[in-house]
Design a protein around this motif. Structure first.
Motif, PDB file in Angstrom:
ATOM      1  N   LYS A  15      -7.026  27.952  23.976  1.00  0.00           N
ATOM      2  CA  LYS A  15      -5.661  27.830  24.481  1.00  0.00           C
ATOM      3  C   LYS A  15      -5.481  28.631  25.769  1.00  0.00           C
ATOM      4  N   LEU A  16      -6.121  29.790  25.815  1.00  0.00           N
ATOM      5  CA  LEU A  16      -6.050  30.612  27.029  1.00  0.00           C
ATOM      6  C   LEU A  16      -6.653  29.863  28.207  1.00  0.00           C
ATOM      7  N   ASP A  17      -7.802  29.248  27.985  1.00  0.00           N
ATOM      8  CA  ASP A  17      -8.449  28.480  29.051  1.00  0.00           C
ATOM      9  C   ASP A  17      -7.570  27.312  29.490  1.00  0.00           C
ATOM     10  N   GLU A  18      -6.980  26.609  28.529  1.00  0.00           N
ATOM     11  CA  GLU A  18      -6.126  25.472  28.869  1.00  0.00           C
ATOM     12  C   GLU A  18      -4.907  25.938  29.648  1.00  0.00           C
ATOM     13  N   TYR A  19      -4.371  27.071  29.278  1.00  0.00           N
ATOM     14  CA  TYR A  19      -3.208  27.606  29.986  1.00  0.00           C
ATOM     15  C   TYR A  19      -3.550  27.854  31.459  1.00  0.00           C
ATOM     16  N   ARG A  20      -4.719  28.433  31.670  1.00  0.00           N
ATOM     17  CA  ARG A  20      -5.147  28.702  33.050  1.00  0.00           C
ATOM     18  C   ARG A  20      -5.439  27.414  33.809  1.00  0.00           C
ATOM     19  N   GLU A  21      -5.979  26.422  33.088  1.00  0.00           N
ATOM     20  CA  GLU A  21      -6.260  25.131  33.732  1.00  0.00           C
ATOM     21  C   GLU A  21      -4.981  24.460  34.213  1.00  0.00           C
ATOM     22  N   PRO A  26      -1.567  33.667  32.298  1.00  0.00           N
ATOM     23  CA  PRO A  26      -1.238  34.069  30.929  1.00  0.00           C
ATOM     24  C   PRO A  26      -0.874  35.544  30.795  1.00  0.00           C
ATOM     25  N   PHE A  27      -1.008  36.308  31.885  1.00  0.00           N
ATOM     26  CA  PHE A  27      -0.681  37.741  31.831  1.00  0.00           C
ATOM     27  C   PHE A  27       0.171  38.140  33.035  1.00  0.00           C
ATOM     28  N   PRO A  28       1.341  37.493  33.225  1.00  0.00           N
ATOM     29  CA  PRO A  28       2.178  37.832  34.376  1.00  0.00           C
ATOM     30  C   PRO A  28       2.968  39.113  34.150  1.00  0.00           C
ATOM     31  N   ASN A  29       3.569  39.606  35.206  1.00  0.00           N
ATOM     32  CA  ASN A  29       4.447  40.778  35.095  1.00  0.00           C
ATOM     33  C   ASN A  29       5.650  40.591  36.005  1.00  0.00           C
ATOM     34  N   ASP A  30       6.292  39.429  35.856  1.00  0.00           N
ATOM     35  CA  ASP A  30       7.431  39.107  36.719  1.00  0.00           C
ATOM     36  C   ASP A  30       8.693  38.771  35.935  1.00  0.00           C
ATOM     37  N   PHE A  31       8.713  39.095  34.638  1.00  0.00           N
ATOM     38  CA  PHE A  31       9.888  38.810  33.815  1.00  0.00           C
ATOM     39  C   PHE A  31      10.590  40.116  33.492  1.00  0.00           C
ATOM     40  N   ARG A  32      11.894  40.185  33.731  1.00  0.00           N
ATOM     41  CA  ARG A  32      12.661  41.403  33.493  1.00  0.00           C
ATOM     42  C   ARG A  32      13.759  41.129  32.456  1.00  0.00           C
ATOM     43  N   PRO A  33      13.545  41.502  31.207  1.00  0.00           N
ATOM     44  CA  PRO A  33      14.582  41.273  30.193  1.00  0.00           C
ATOM     45  C   PRO A  33      15.813  42.124  30.460  1.00  0.00           C
ATOM     46  N   ALA A  34      16.975  41.524  30.287  1.00  0.00           N
ATOM     47  CA  ALA A  34      18.238  42.238  30.498  1.00  0.00           C
ATOM     48  C   ALA A  34      18.819  42.772  29.212  1.00  0.00           C
ATOM     49  N   GLU A  35      18.398  42.225  28.065  1.00  0.00           N
ATOM     50  CA  GLU A  35      18.931  42.636  26.771  1.00  0.00           C
ATOM     51  C   GLU A  35      17.799  42.947  25.807  1.00  0.00           C
ATOM     52  N   THR A  36      18.177  43.565  24.698  1.00  0.00           N
ATOM     53  CA  THR A  36      17.268  43.736  23.566  1.00  0.00           C
ATOM     54  C   THR A  36      17.777  42.882  22.410  1.00  0.00           C
ATOM     55  N   ASP A  97       9.457  19.018  29.702  1.00  0.00           N
ATOM     56  CA  ASP A  97       8.165  18.598  29.143  1.00  0.00           C
ATOM     57  C   ASP A  97       7.038  19.568  29.486  1.00  0.00           C
ATOM     58  N   GLU A  98       6.968  19.960  30.738  1.00  0.00           N
ATOM     59  CA  GLU A  98       5.850  20.815  31.173  1.00  0.00           C
ATOM     60  C   GLU A  98       5.926  22.192  30.513  1.00  0.00           C
ATOM     61  N   ALA A  99       7.107  22.791  30.504  1.00  0.00           N
ATOM     62  CA  ALA A  99       7.270  24.114  29.896  1.00  0.00           C
ATOM     63  C   ALA A  99       7.053  24.045  28.390  1.00  0.00           C
ATOM     64  N   PHE A 100       7.472  22.931  27.763  1.00  0.00           N
ATOM     65  CA  PHE A 100       7.304  22.809  26.320  1.00  0.00           C
ATOM     66  C   PHE A 100       5.823  22.664  25.973  1.00  0.00           C
ATOM     67  N   ALA A 101       5.089  21.922  26.804  1.00  0.00           N
ATOM     68  CA  ALA A 101       3.652  21.791  26.563  1.00  0.00           C
ATOM     69  C   ALA A 101       2.954  23.144  26.691  1.00  0.00           C
ATOM     70  N   ALA A 102       3.394  23.953  27.655  1.00  0.00           N
ATOM     71  CA  ALA A 102       2.823  25.300  27.797  1.00  0.00           C
ATOM     72  C   ALA A 102       3.209  26.168  26.610  1.00  0.00           C
ATOM     73  N   PHE A 103       4.449  26.013  26.136  1.00  0.00           N
ATOM     74  CA  PHE A 103       4.897  26.768  24.967  1.00  0.00           C
ATOM     75  C   PHE A 103       4.039  26.448  23.749  1.00  0.00           C
ATOM     76  N   LYS A 104       3.609  25.190  23.620  1.00  0.00           N
ATOM     77  CA  LYS A 104       2.808  24.783  22.470  1.00  0.00           C
ATOM     78  C   LYS A 104       1.461  25.511  22.421  1.00  0.00           C
ATOM     79  N   LEU A 105       1.082  26.130  23.516  1.00  0.00           N
ATOM     80  CA  LEU A 105      -0.169  26.894  23.550  1.00  0.00           C
ATOM     81  C   LEU A 105       0.031  28.338  23.093  1.00  0.00           C
ATOM     82  N   MET A 106       1.257  28.693  22.774  1.00  0.00           N
ATOM     83  CA  MET A 106       1.533  30.063  22.322  1.00  0.00           C
ATOM     84  C   MET A 106       1.254  30.188  20.834  1.00  0.00           C
ATOM     85  N   ASP A 107       0.932  31.434  20.407  1.00  0.00           N
ATOM     86  CA  ASP A 107       0.623  31.745  19.014  1.00  0.00           C
ATOM     87  C   ASP A 107       1.419  32.949  18.563  1.00  0.00           C
TER      88      ASP A 107
END
Length: 505
Positions: A15-21, A26-36, A97-107
Protein backbone atom coordinates in the motif's frame (compact mmCIF):
# COMPACT_ATOMS: atom_id res chain seq x y z
CA UNK A 1 2.15 -15.83 14.38
CA UNK A 2 5.41 -14.36 13.04
CA UNK A 3 4.53 -15.40 9.47
CA UNK A 4 1.07 -13.81 9.86
CA UNK A 5 2.61 -10.53 11.01
CA UNK A 6 5.11 -10.69 8.15
CA UNK A 7 2.23 -11.02 5.70
CA UNK A 8 0.50 -8.00 7.22
CA UNK A 9 3.70 -5.94 7.04
CA UNK A 10 4.16 -6.96 3.41
CA UNK A 11 0.59 -5.89 2.62
CA UNK A 12 1.16 -2.51 4.23
CA UNK A 13 4.37 -2.02 2.30
CA UNK A 14 2.50 -2.72 -0.94
CA UNK A 15 0.00 0.00 0.00
CA UNK A 16 2.89 2.33 0.76
CA UNK A 17 4.37 1.69 -2.68
CA UNK A 18 1.00 2.24 -4.36
CA UNK A 19 0.53 5.48 -2.47
CA UNK A 20 3.86 6.74 -3.75
CA UNK A 21 3.05 5.57 -7.28
CA UNK A 22 0.06 7.91 -7.13
CA UNK A 23 2.50 10.77 -6.66
CA UNK A 24 1.54 11.23 -3.01
CA UNK A 25 3.85 11.69 -0.01
CA UNK A 26 2.99 9.15 2.73
CA UNK A 27 4.95 11.14 5.34
CA UNK A 28 4.06 14.82 4.82
CA UNK A 29 4.32 17.58 7.40
CA UNK A 30 1.98 20.21 6.00
CA UNK A 31 -1.22 19.60 7.98
CA UNK A 32 -1.97 21.83 10.98
CA UNK A 33 -4.88 20.65 13.16
CA UNK A 34 -6.86 23.46 14.75
CA UNK A 35 -8.78 21.32 17.25
CA UNK A 36 -8.40 18.24 19.40
CA UNK A 37 -10.87 15.40 19.76
CA UNK A 38 -11.78 16.58 23.26
CA UNK A 39 -12.09 20.16 22.05
CA UNK A 40 -14.56 19.13 19.34
CA UNK A 41 -16.56 17.13 21.90
CA UNK A 42 -16.61 20.09 24.28
CA UNK A 43 -17.61 22.59 21.59
CA UNK A 44 -20.17 20.57 19.66
CA UNK A 45 -21.23 17.87 22.12
CA UNK A 46 -23.96 19.98 23.78
CA UNK A 47 -25.59 20.79 20.39
CA UNK A 48 -28.62 18.88 19.17
CA UNK A 49 -28.86 17.12 15.82
CA UNK A 50 -30.85 20.01 14.37
CA UNK A 51 -28.38 22.60 15.64
CA UNK A 52 -25.48 20.69 14.08
CA UNK A 53 -27.30 20.40 10.75
CA UNK A 54 -27.90 24.14 10.73
CA UNK A 55 -24.27 24.92 11.56
CA UNK A 56 -21.69 25.64 8.88
CA UNK A 57 -18.72 25.34 11.26
CA UNK A 58 -15.84 23.17 10.14
CA UNK A 59 -13.11 21.55 12.25
CA UNK A 60 -9.68 20.14 11.53
CA UNK A 61 -7.96 17.51 13.66
CA UNK A 62 -5.24 14.90 13.36
CA UNK A 63 -4.36 11.66 15.07
CA UNK A 64 -3.87 7.92 14.76
CA UNK A 65 -6.53 5.70 13.21
CA UNK A 66 -7.43 3.20 15.94
CA UNK A 67 -10.64 1.81 14.47
CA UNK A 68 -11.89 1.37 10.91
CA UNK A 69 -15.15 0.03 9.46
CA UNK A 70 -15.45 -0.16 5.70
CA UNK A 71 -18.87 -0.01 3.97
CA UNK A 72 -17.70 0.21 0.37
CA UNK A 73 -18.43 3.78 -0.72
CA UNK A 74 -18.17 5.05 2.86
CA UNK A 75 -16.22 4.24 6.02
CA UNK A 76 -16.25 5.08 9.70
CA UNK A 77 -12.97 5.46 11.56
CA UNK A 78 -11.92 6.47 15.05
CA UNK A 79 -9.17 9.05 15.26
CA UNK A 80 -7.14 9.22 18.48
CA UNK A 81 -5.07 12.23 19.51
CA UNK A 82 -3.55 13.36 22.80
CA UNK A 83 -6.96 14.30 24.20
CA UNK A 84 -9.05 11.27 23.27
CA UNK A 85 -10.97 9.70 20.38
CA UNK A 86 -13.50 10.99 17.88
CA UNK A 87 -15.43 9.23 15.12
CA UNK A 88 -14.95 10.33 11.51
CA UNK A 89 -17.20 9.53 8.54
CA UNK A 90 -15.49 9.36 5.15
CA UNK A 91 -17.82 9.25 2.11
CA UNK A 92 -16.64 8.94 -1.47
CA UNK A 93 -19.05 11.57 -2.76
CA UNK A 94 -17.81 14.07 -0.16
CA UNK A 95 -14.04 13.75 -0.57
CA UNK A 96 -13.90 12.84 -4.26
CA UNK A 97 -12.87 9.72 -6.16
CA UNK A 98 -9.12 10.30 -6.10
CA UNK A 99 -8.94 11.17 -2.39
CA UNK A 100 -11.23 8.26 -1.51
CA UNK A 101 -9.04 5.83 -3.44
CA UNK A 102 -6.02 7.13 -1.51
CA UNK A 103 -7.97 6.81 1.73
CA UNK A 104 -8.62 3.14 0.92
CA UNK A 105 -4.87 2.58 1.23
CA UNK A 106 -4.94 3.63 4.88
CA UNK A 107 -4.83 1.12 7.75
CA UNK A 108 -5.43 1.05 11.47
CA UNK A 109 -2.33 2.58 13.03
CA UNK A 110 -1.80 5.20 10.31
CA UNK A 111 -1.82 8.91 11.14
CA UNK A 112 -4.37 11.03 9.31
CA UNK A 113 -5.56 14.62 9.16
CA UNK A 114 -9.24 15.38 8.71
CA UNK A 115 -11.19 18.53 7.84
CA UNK A 116 -14.96 18.35 8.08
CA UNK A 117 -18.25 19.26 9.69
CA UNK A 118 -19.59 17.76 12.94
CA UNK A 119 -22.92 15.92 12.85
CA UNK A 120 -24.75 13.14 14.71
CA UNK A 121 -25.17 9.61 13.42
CA UNK A 122 -28.36 7.56 13.74
CA UNK A 123 -27.04 6.30 17.09
CA UNK A 124 -26.56 9.96 18.14
CA UNK A 125 -22.74 9.72 18.23
CA UNK A 126 -20.95 12.99 17.54
CA UNK A 127 -18.99 12.45 14.31
CA UNK A 128 -17.01 14.54 11.84
CA UNK A 129 -18.11 14.19 8.21
CA UNK A 130 -14.83 14.51 6.30
CA UNK A 131 -14.56 16.99 3.46
CA UNK A 132 -10.86 16.18 3.25
CA UNK A 133 -8.72 13.38 4.66
CA UNK A 134 -4.96 13.10 4.28
CA UNK A 135 -2.43 10.44 5.23
CA UNK A 136 0.19 11.95 7.59
CA UNK A 137 2.24 8.87 8.45
CA UNK A 138 2.04 5.24 7.34
CA UNK A 139 2.32 2.53 10.02
CA UNK A 140 4.15 -0.47 8.57
CA UNK A 141 3.47 -2.73 11.55
CA UNK A 142 -0.07 -3.53 12.74
CA UNK A 143 -1.20 -2.57 16.21
CA UNK A 144 -1.83 -5.43 18.64
CA UNK A 145 -5.45 -6.53 18.36
CA UNK A 146 -5.96 -7.65 21.96
CA UNK A 147 -3.41 -5.68 23.91
CA UNK A 148 -5.65 -5.53 26.98
CA UNK A 149 -5.61 -9.31 27.19
CA UNK A 150 -1.85 -9.71 27.21
CA UNK A 151 -0.61 -11.54 30.28
CA UNK A 152 3.05 -10.86 29.51
CA UNK A 153 3.43 -7.49 31.21
CA UNK A 154 7.08 -7.34 30.19
CA UNK A 155 5.93 -6.94 26.57
CA UNK A 156 4.03 -3.80 27.61
CA UNK A 157 7.11 -2.36 29.31
CA UNK A 158 9.46 -3.21 26.44
CA UNK A 159 7.14 -1.76 23.79
CA UNK A 160 5.74 1.08 25.85
CA UNK A 161 4.68 2.94 22.71
CA UNK A 162 2.14 0.19 21.96
CA UNK A 163 1.02 0.18 25.58
CA UNK A 164 0.37 3.93 25.38
CA UNK A 165 -1.51 3.63 22.09
CA UNK A 166 -3.75 0.84 23.29
CA UNK A 167 -4.40 1.61 26.96
CA UNK A 168 -5.83 5.02 27.89
CA UNK A 169 -5.33 4.30 31.60
CA UNK A 170 -1.57 4.05 30.99
CA UNK A 171 -1.53 7.43 29.28
CA UNK A 172 -3.50 8.79 32.25
CA UNK A 173 -0.86 7.46 34.66
CA UNK A 174 1.91 9.38 32.93
CA UNK A 175 -0.17 12.52 32.65
CA UNK A 176 -0.65 12.27 36.41
CA UNK A 177 3.11 11.86 36.84
CA UNK A 178 3.67 15.06 34.90
CA UNK A 179 1.08 16.90 37.00
CA UNK A 180 2.64 15.63 40.25
CA UNK A 181 6.03 17.01 39.24
CA UNK A 182 4.50 20.29 38.11
CA UNK A 183 2.67 20.77 41.42
CA UNK A 184 5.75 19.80 43.45
CA UNK A 185 7.65 22.60 41.75
CA UNK A 186 4.84 25.06 42.36
CA UNK A 187 4.57 24.07 46.03
CA UNK A 188 8.26 24.64 46.72
CA UNK A 189 8.76 27.77 44.62
CA UNK A 190 5.75 29.34 46.36
CA UNK A 191 7.70 28.86 49.60
CA UNK A 192 10.81 30.60 48.27
CA UNK A 193 12.77 27.46 47.34
CA UNK A 194 15.07 27.84 44.33
CA UNK A 195 15.33 25.03 41.78
CA UNK A 196 18.89 24.14 40.75
CA UNK A 197 20.79 21.54 38.75
CA UNK A 198 23.82 19.69 40.09
CA UNK A 199 26.22 17.28 38.35
CA UNK A 200 25.07 13.83 37.29
CA UNK A 201 28.67 12.57 37.09
CA UNK A 202 30.58 12.69 40.37
CA UNK A 203 34.29 12.21 41.03
CA UNK A 204 33.33 10.74 44.44
CA UNK A 205 30.06 8.81 44.89
CA UNK A 206 28.17 10.04 47.93
CA UNK A 207 24.96 11.13 49.55
CA UNK A 208 23.45 7.67 50.02
CA UNK A 209 24.25 4.05 50.83
CA UNK A 210 24.32 2.50 47.37
CA UNK A 211 26.63 0.98 44.77
CA UNK A 212 27.29 3.39 41.89
CA UNK A 213 27.61 2.93 38.15
CA UNK A 214 31.11 3.76 36.91
CA UNK A 215 32.02 5.53 33.68
CA UNK A 216 35.25 7.00 32.30
CA UNK A 217 36.02 10.48 31.01
CA UNK A 218 38.51 10.12 28.19
CA UNK A 219 39.76 13.72 27.98
CA UNK A 220 40.42 13.92 31.72
CA UNK A 221 41.45 10.27 31.92
CA UNK A 222 39.47 9.74 35.11
CA UNK A 223 36.70 7.50 36.36
CA UNK A 224 33.41 9.17 37.26
CA UNK A 225 30.32 7.85 39.01
CA UNK A 226 26.73 8.38 38.00
CA UNK A 227 25.19 10.11 40.98
CA UNK A 228 23.51 8.04 43.65
CA UNK A 229 22.20 11.25 45.26
CA UNK A 230 22.63 15.02 44.79
CA UNK A 231 22.83 15.63 48.55
CA UNK A 232 26.43 16.69 48.97
CA UNK A 233 26.24 19.17 46.10
CA UNK A 234 23.01 20.69 47.38
CA UNK A 235 24.62 21.11 50.81
CA UNK A 236 27.50 22.91 49.14
CA UNK A 237 24.86 25.37 47.94
CA UNK A 238 23.73 25.88 51.55
CA UNK A 239 27.33 26.79 52.29
CA UNK A 240 27.22 29.20 49.34
CA UNK A 241 24.15 31.04 50.60
CA UNK A 242 21.20 29.26 48.98
CA UNK A 243 19.05 28.90 52.07
CA UNK A 244 16.15 27.07 50.38
CA UNK A 245 17.07 24.91 47.44
CA UNK A 246 15.65 21.89 45.60
CA UNK A 247 16.37 19.65 42.66
CA UNK A 248 14.22 17.18 40.74
CA UNK A 249 16.88 14.75 39.71
CA UNK A 250 17.62 11.43 38.06
CA UNK A 251 19.50 9.08 40.34
CA UNK A 252 21.40 5.91 39.39
CA UNK A 253 22.02 3.02 41.77
CA UNK A 254 23.62 -0.25 40.74
CA UNK A 255 21.12 -2.47 42.50
CA UNK A 256 18.56 -5.16 41.76
CA UNK A 257 15.30 -4.70 39.87
CA UNK A 258 11.97 -5.27 41.63
CA UNK A 259 8.47 -3.85 41.87
CA UNK A 260 9.97 -1.16 44.11
CA UNK A 261 13.35 -0.61 42.50
CA UNK A 262 14.66 0.53 39.14
CA UNK A 263 18.38 1.27 38.72
CA UNK A 264 17.47 4.70 37.31
CA UNK A 265 14.79 6.66 39.15
CA UNK A 266 13.63 10.17 40.00
CA UNK A 267 13.93 11.96 43.33
CA UNK A 268 13.01 15.31 44.73
CA UNK A 269 15.64 16.60 47.17
CA UNK A 270 15.26 19.88 49.00
CA UNK A 271 17.17 21.67 51.77
CA UNK A 272 15.88 24.28 54.18
CA UNK A 273 18.26 26.38 56.27
CA UNK A 274 17.37 27.03 59.91
CA UNK A 275 14.84 24.18 59.94
CA UNK A 276 14.80 20.79 61.69
CA UNK A 277 13.56 17.36 60.72
CA UNK A 278 10.43 18.06 62.77
CA UNK A 279 9.75 21.09 60.57
CA UNK A 280 10.04 18.78 57.57
CA UNK A 281 7.46 16.40 59.02
CA UNK A 282 4.93 19.22 58.96
CA UNK A 283 5.99 20.36 55.49
CA UNK A 284 5.80 16.82 54.14
CA UNK A 285 2.26 16.35 55.45
CA UNK A 286 1.26 19.65 53.89
CA UNK A 287 2.95 18.79 50.57
CA UNK A 288 1.38 15.34 50.11
CA UNK A 289 -2.07 16.45 51.26
CA UNK A 290 -1.94 19.48 48.96
CA UNK A 291 -1.10 17.23 46.01
CA UNK A 292 -3.95 14.86 46.89
CA UNK A 293 -6.43 17.73 47.24
CA UNK A 294 -5.39 19.42 43.99
CA UNK A 295 -4.82 16.40 41.77
CA UNK A 296 -7.23 13.80 43.12
CA UNK A 297 -9.78 15.81 45.04
CA UNK A 298 -9.65 13.39 47.97
CA UNK A 299 -7.42 12.30 50.84
CA UNK A 300 -8.51 8.67 51.01
CA UNK A 301 -6.81 6.64 48.28
CA UNK A 302 -7.13 3.01 47.18
CA UNK A 303 -3.79 1.24 46.96
CA UNK A 304 -4.09 -2.38 45.91
CA UNK A 305 -6.13 -4.07 48.63
CA UNK A 306 -5.40 -1.20 51.02
CA UNK A 307 -7.12 2.09 51.72
CA UNK A 308 -4.71 4.92 52.56
CA UNK A 309 -5.94 7.90 54.57
CA UNK A 310 -3.68 10.91 54.13
CA UNK A 311 -5.51 13.08 56.65
CA UNK A 312 -2.95 14.65 59.03
CA UNK A 313 -1.52 14.50 61.59
CA UNK A 314 0.34 11.29 60.74
CA UNK A 315 1.55 8.99 63.54
CA UNK A 316 5.20 8.94 64.57
CA UNK A 317 7.11 5.79 65.51
CA UNK A 318 10.43 5.84 67.39
CA UNK A 319 12.75 2.98 66.35
CA UNK A 320 14.54 2.20 69.66
CA UNK A 321 11.32 2.43 71.64
CA UNK A 322 9.44 0.20 69.19
CA UNK A 323 12.11 -2.54 69.23
CA UNK A 324 12.52 -2.43 73.02
CA UNK A 325 8.78 -2.75 73.58
CA UNK A 326 8.16 -5.36 70.89
CA UNK A 327 11.12 -7.56 71.94
CA UNK A 328 10.67 -7.05 75.69
CA UNK A 329 14.24 -5.82 76.25
CA UNK A 330 15.37 -2.80 78.32
CA UNK A 331 15.11 0.51 76.46
CA UNK A 332 18.35 1.72 78.08
CA UNK A 333 20.23 -1.22 76.55
CA UNK A 334 18.76 -0.50 73.12
CA UNK A 335 19.65 3.19 73.41
CA UNK A 336 23.19 2.13 74.35
CA UNK A 337 23.20 -0.10 71.25
CA UNK A 338 24.22 -3.08 73.36
CA UNK A 339 25.00 -5.73 70.77
CA UNK A 340 24.07 -8.78 72.84
CA UNK A 341 20.75 -7.22 73.82
CA UNK A 342 19.99 -6.59 70.17
CA UNK A 343 20.95 -10.17 69.27
CA UNK A 344 18.52 -11.34 71.93
CA UNK A 345 15.86 -9.02 70.52
CA UNK A 346 16.42 -10.46 67.03
CA UNK A 347 16.00 -13.99 68.35
CA UNK A 348 12.84 -13.08 70.27
CA UNK A 349 11.30 -11.42 67.20
CA UNK A 350 12.47 -14.29 64.96
CA UNK A 351 14.53 -12.00 62.78
CA UNK A 352 17.21 -14.08 61.02
CA UNK A 353 20.74 -12.74 61.45
CA UNK A 354 22.16 -13.28 58.01
CA UNK A 355 25.80 -12.42 58.70
CA UNK A 356 28.35 -11.49 61.36
CA UNK A 357 27.49 -7.81 61.92
CA UNK A 358 30.83 -6.99 63.54
CA UNK A 359 32.79 -8.49 60.65
CA UNK A 360 30.53 -6.89 58.04
CA UNK A 361 29.86 -3.43 59.49
CA UNK A 362 32.75 -2.81 61.86
CA UNK A 363 32.09 -0.22 64.61
CA UNK A 364 28.53 0.36 63.41
CA UNK A 365 27.48 -3.28 63.88
CA UNK A 366 24.86 -2.67 66.59
CA UNK A 367 23.28 0.22 64.71
CA UNK A 368 22.90 -1.85 61.56
CA UNK A 369 21.46 -4.76 63.53
CA UNK A 370 18.88 -2.53 65.22
CA UNK A 371 17.89 -1.08 61.86
CA UNK A 372 17.51 -4.55 60.33
CA UNK A 373 15.40 -5.74 63.28
CA UNK A 374 13.09 -2.78 62.85
CA UNK A 375 12.77 -3.24 59.08
CA UNK A 376 11.97 -6.94 59.44
CA UNK A 377 9.47 -6.41 62.24
CA UNK A 378 7.68 -3.13 61.66
CA UNK A 379 7.73 -2.11 58.00
CA UNK A 380 5.07 -4.58 56.89
CA UNK A 381 2.73 -2.98 59.45
CA UNK A 382 3.22 0.60 58.25
CA UNK A 383 0.19 0.91 56.01
CA UNK A 384 -1.08 4.39 56.91
CA UNK A 385 1.35 7.33 56.53
CA UNK A 386 3.82 7.04 59.40
CA UNK A 387 6.96 8.96 60.30
CA UNK A 388 9.62 6.55 61.57
CA UNK A 389 12.31 8.47 63.46
CA UNK A 390 15.57 8.24 65.44
CA UNK A 391 17.77 6.06 63.26
CA UNK A 392 21.16 4.95 64.59
CA UNK A 393 24.16 7.10 63.70
CA UNK A 394 25.84 4.18 61.92
CA UNK A 395 23.14 4.00 59.23
CA UNK A 396 22.80 7.79 59.02
CA UNK A 397 26.32 9.12 58.38
CA UNK A 398 25.14 12.53 57.14
CA UNK A 399 22.50 13.29 59.79
CA UNK A 400 22.77 15.41 62.93
CA UNK A 401 23.03 13.54 66.24
CA UNK A 402 20.08 13.74 68.58
CA UNK A 403 20.96 16.09 71.44
CA UNK A 404 19.87 13.61 74.14
CA UNK A 405 20.32 10.21 72.49
CA UNK A 406 23.75 10.74 70.95
CA UNK A 407 23.96 7.31 69.32
CA UNK A 408 20.87 8.22 67.29
CA UNK A 409 20.08 10.91 64.79
CA UNK A 410 17.36 13.46 64.10
CA UNK A 411 16.18 11.55 61.06
CA UNK A 412 12.88 10.19 59.82
CA UNK A 413 11.63 8.05 56.99
CA UNK A 414 8.05 8.29 55.80
CA UNK A 415 6.29 5.00 55.12
CA UNK A 416 3.01 4.69 53.23
CA UNK A 417 1.47 1.39 52.19
CA UNK A 418 4.46 -0.48 53.75
CA UNK A 419 6.88 1.36 51.44
CA UNK A 420 9.42 4.05 52.17
CA UNK A 421 8.36 7.25 50.43
CA UNK A 422 10.70 9.86 51.90
CA UNK A 423 13.92 10.17 53.90
CA UNK A 424 14.80 13.32 55.82
CA UNK A 425 16.97 14.60 58.63
CA UNK A 426 18.43 17.56 60.37
CA UNK A 427 21.72 18.02 58.59
CA UNK A 428 25.12 17.44 60.13
CA UNK A 429 27.06 20.69 59.76
CA UNK A 430 29.93 19.95 62.17
CA UNK A 431 32.90 19.17 59.88
CA UNK A 432 34.82 17.32 62.60
CA UNK A 433 31.91 15.02 63.41
CA UNK A 434 31.34 14.48 59.70
CA UNK A 435 34.96 13.43 59.23
CA UNK A 436 34.64 10.92 62.07
CA UNK A 437 31.48 9.52 60.45
CA UNK A 438 33.24 9.16 57.10
CA UNK A 439 36.15 7.38 58.79
CA UNK A 440 33.73 4.95 60.45
CA UNK A 441 32.13 4.36 57.08
CA UNK A 442 35.54 3.58 55.62
CA UNK A 443 36.05 0.97 58.34
CA UNK A 444 32.70 -0.58 57.48
CA UNK A 445 33.68 -0.54 53.82
CA UNK A 446 36.97 -2.27 54.62
CA UNK A 447 34.97 -4.87 56.58
CA UNK A 448 32.95 -5.72 53.48
CA UNK A 449 30.07 -3.23 53.30
CA UNK A 450 30.17 -2.17 49.63
CA UNK A 451 27.46 0.44 50.15
CA UNK A 452 29.24 2.29 52.97
CA UNK A 453 30.04 5.94 52.28
CA UNK A 454 33.44 6.97 50.96
CA UNK A 455 35.54 9.90 52.12
CA UNK A 456 34.77 13.20 50.38
CA UNK A 457 37.47 15.71 51.24
CA UNK A 458 36.02 18.49 49.09
CA UNK A 459 32.69 18.25 50.88
CA UNK A 460 34.48 18.38 54.24
CA UNK A 461 36.36 21.48 53.05
CA UNK A 462 33.01 23.07 52.16
CA UNK A 463 31.66 22.30 55.65
CA UNK A 464 34.78 23.85 57.17
CA UNK A 465 33.77 27.12 55.49
CA UNK A 466 30.55 27.01 57.52
CA UNK A 467 27.12 25.59 56.71
CA UNK A 468 23.99 26.91 58.45
CA UNK A 469 21.90 24.52 60.51
CA UNK A 470 19.43 22.99 58.11
CA UNK A 471 17.14 20.09 57.34
CA UNK A 472 16.94 18.17 54.07
CA UNK A 473 14.66 15.60 52.51
CA UNK A 474 14.46 13.23 49.57
CA UNK A 475 11.13 12.02 48.18
CA UNK A 476 10.88 9.18 45.70
CA UNK A 477 8.84 10.59 42.81
CA UNK A 478 8.19 7.18 41.27
CA UNK A 479 6.77 5.78 44.52
CA UNK A 480 4.69 8.91 45.06
CA UNK A 481 3.17 8.49 41.59
CA UNK A 482 2.60 4.78 42.33
CA UNK A 483 0.53 5.85 45.33
CA UNK A 484 -1.44 8.49 43.44
CA UNK A 485 -2.20 6.16 40.50
CA UNK A 486 -2.70 2.92 42.46
CA UNK A 487 0.13 1.28 40.52
CA UNK A 488 1.53 -2.00 41.91
CA UNK A 489 4.98 -1.76 40.29
CA UNK A 490 7.52 1.00 39.78
CA UNK A 491 7.65 -0.11 36.13
CA UNK A 492 4.08 1.09 35.76
CA UNK A 493 5.12 4.70 36.41
CA UNK A 494 8.45 4.80 34.52
CA UNK A 495 7.97 5.19 30.79
CA UNK A 496 10.93 3.05 29.82
CA UNK A 497 12.02 0.88 32.77
CA UNK A 498 15.21 -1.13 32.56
CA UNK A 499 14.62 -4.73 31.51
CA UNK A 500 16.65 -7.87 31.16
CA UNK A 501 17.79 -8.54 27.58
CA UNK A 502 15.18 -10.21 25.42
CA UNK A 503 15.68 -13.87 24.75
CA UNK A 504 16.26 -14.49 21.07
CA UNK A 505 15.19 -17.87 19.72
Amino acid sequence: MESEISDLVAARRRKLDEYRERGLNPFPNDFRPAETAAGVQERFGPLSRAQLEASTDSVSLAGRIVGLRDFGRASFLHLQDRSGRLQVYVKRDAVGDEAFAAFKLMDIGDFAGVVGRPFRTRTDELTVAADRIQLLGKALHPLPEKWHGLTDTEARYRQRYLDLISNPEVRATFRMRSRVIDRLRAFLTARDFVEVETPMMHPVPGGAAARPFVTHHNALDMDLYLRIAPELYLKRLLVGGFERVFELNRVFRNEGVSVRHNPEFTMLEFYWAYATYEDLMGLTEELVVTLADELLGQRTLPYGDLTIDLTPPWPRLCIPEFVAERAGVPLDAVLALHLETLRRAAATLQVPVAHDYVAHHGPGAAGYLLNDIFEATAERELIQPTFVYQYPVAVSPLARRNAERVLFTDRFELFVGTRELANAFSELNDPDDQRVRFEEQLQARAAGDEEAHVMDEDFLRALEHGMPPAAGEGIGIDRLVMLFTNSPSIRDVILFPHMRPERRS
